[in-house]
Design an enzyme around this catalytic site. Structure first.
Site, PDB file in Angstrom:
ATOM      1  CB  CYS A  92     -43.228  25.419 -14.022  1.00 45.26           C
ATOM      2  SG  CYS A  92     -44.910  25.249 -13.432  1.00 45.26           S
ATOM      3  CG  HIS A 200     -42.528  29.950 -12.762  1.00 49.68           C
ATOM      4  ND1 HIS A 200     -42.412  29.784 -14.117  1.00 49.68           N
ATOM      5  CD2 HIS A 200     -43.596  29.220 -12.384  1.00 49.68           C
ATOM      6  CE1 HIS A 200     -43.380  28.992 -14.547  1.00 49.68           C
ATOM      7  NE2 HIS A 200     -44.105  28.633 -13.526  1.00 49.68           N
ATOM      8  CD  GLU A 202     -39.346  31.700 -14.819  1.00 52.58           C
ATOM      9  OE1 GLU A 202     -38.753  31.064 -13.922  1.00 52.58           O
ATOM     10  OE2 GLU A 202     -40.425  31.306 -15.311  1.00 52.58           O
TER      11      GLU A 202
END
Ligand code: GLN
Length: 223
Positions: A92, A200, A202
């Site tokens: 990002c 993202h 994660e």
């Protein structure tokens, strides 16, 4: 696979660095990487010679750029990233920081780190759509969860950028966000030792992108 150790740094200015830590740890266990060291990078002295990978998480690219220039770490980061023995991944805002060019910048531009021959659009999906989750189409079969099946990944987008132009044939598109009446929007790229994702990973349970990043480090270390 042979057990090995490695050190990965996370640029901890802001953003989801603790989630990246957890996901990296899990991916490393699956790949039987013993003794993965995850180091915090906040100043030039943190960029130690033993580092073989670096994650630049999301956040606010303007704030990150200011922090980097005020703390004089841009040139140390650039030198480290430009070494093809080192693997860098930006998610990002991290992808924005790694772009060599950014479209629709604030007046006076914003300091970027650079490394990827791409043009990014910072808030490509607009202000109204602050955050959304959509299926991303994966184009690199090394990221498929099953053999030889075009696959998808649940992409979490938060005021996300997109790659609007690729300016070097060395850049490979790894994933696109399918669009109803046009070509997909490029949301993940790789240029040799640098990986960038607009979303993202994660923030999901799917460890494929963290595994891919660790495998990039392993193959570069073994070459
Ligand atoms: N669009 C944001 C920026 O310009 C990035 C948002 C994010 O990292 N979640 O920095």
């Amino acid at each position: 696979m042979e057990a090995m150790s490695m050190s990965v740094g996370i640029l901890e200015i802001q953003g989801g660095f603790s989630e990246h830590r957890v996901a990296l740890q899990k991916a490393a266990e699956n790949l039987e990487i013993k003794n993965l060291k995850i180091l915090s990078v906040r100043k030039a002295a943190d960029i130690v010679p033993s580092l073989s990978g670096l994650i630049i998480p999301g956040g606010e690219s303007t704030t990150m750029g200011l922090f980097i220039s005020r703390n004089n770490i841009a040139s140390a980061l650039q030198e480290w990233i430009n070494n093809e023995k080192h693997v860098t991944w930006g998610t990002c805002a991290g992808l924005i920081m790694l772009a060599n060019e950014s479209e629709k910048q604030k007046i006076g531009g914003q300091p970027l780190i650079g490394g990827l021959d791409i043009v990014v659009s910072r808030n490509y999906f607009g202000r109204q759509v602050n955050s959304f989750q959509e299926k991303v189409e994966i184009l690199d079969k090394n990221l498929y969860s099953q053999e030889n099946i075009p696959d998808h990944f649940e992409g979490v987008f938060i005021r996300a950028p997109a790659v609007v132009k690729v300016t070097n044939p060395k850049v490979t598109t790894l994933a696109v966000l399918p669009q109803p009446d046009s070509q997909g929007v490029i949301v993940a790229v790789r240029q040799v030792n640098i990986l960038g994702t607009a979303f993202h990973p994660e923030l999901t349970e799917d460890l494929r992108w963290h595994s891919y990043f660790l495998k990039m480090i392993m193959s570069i270390q073994n070459s």
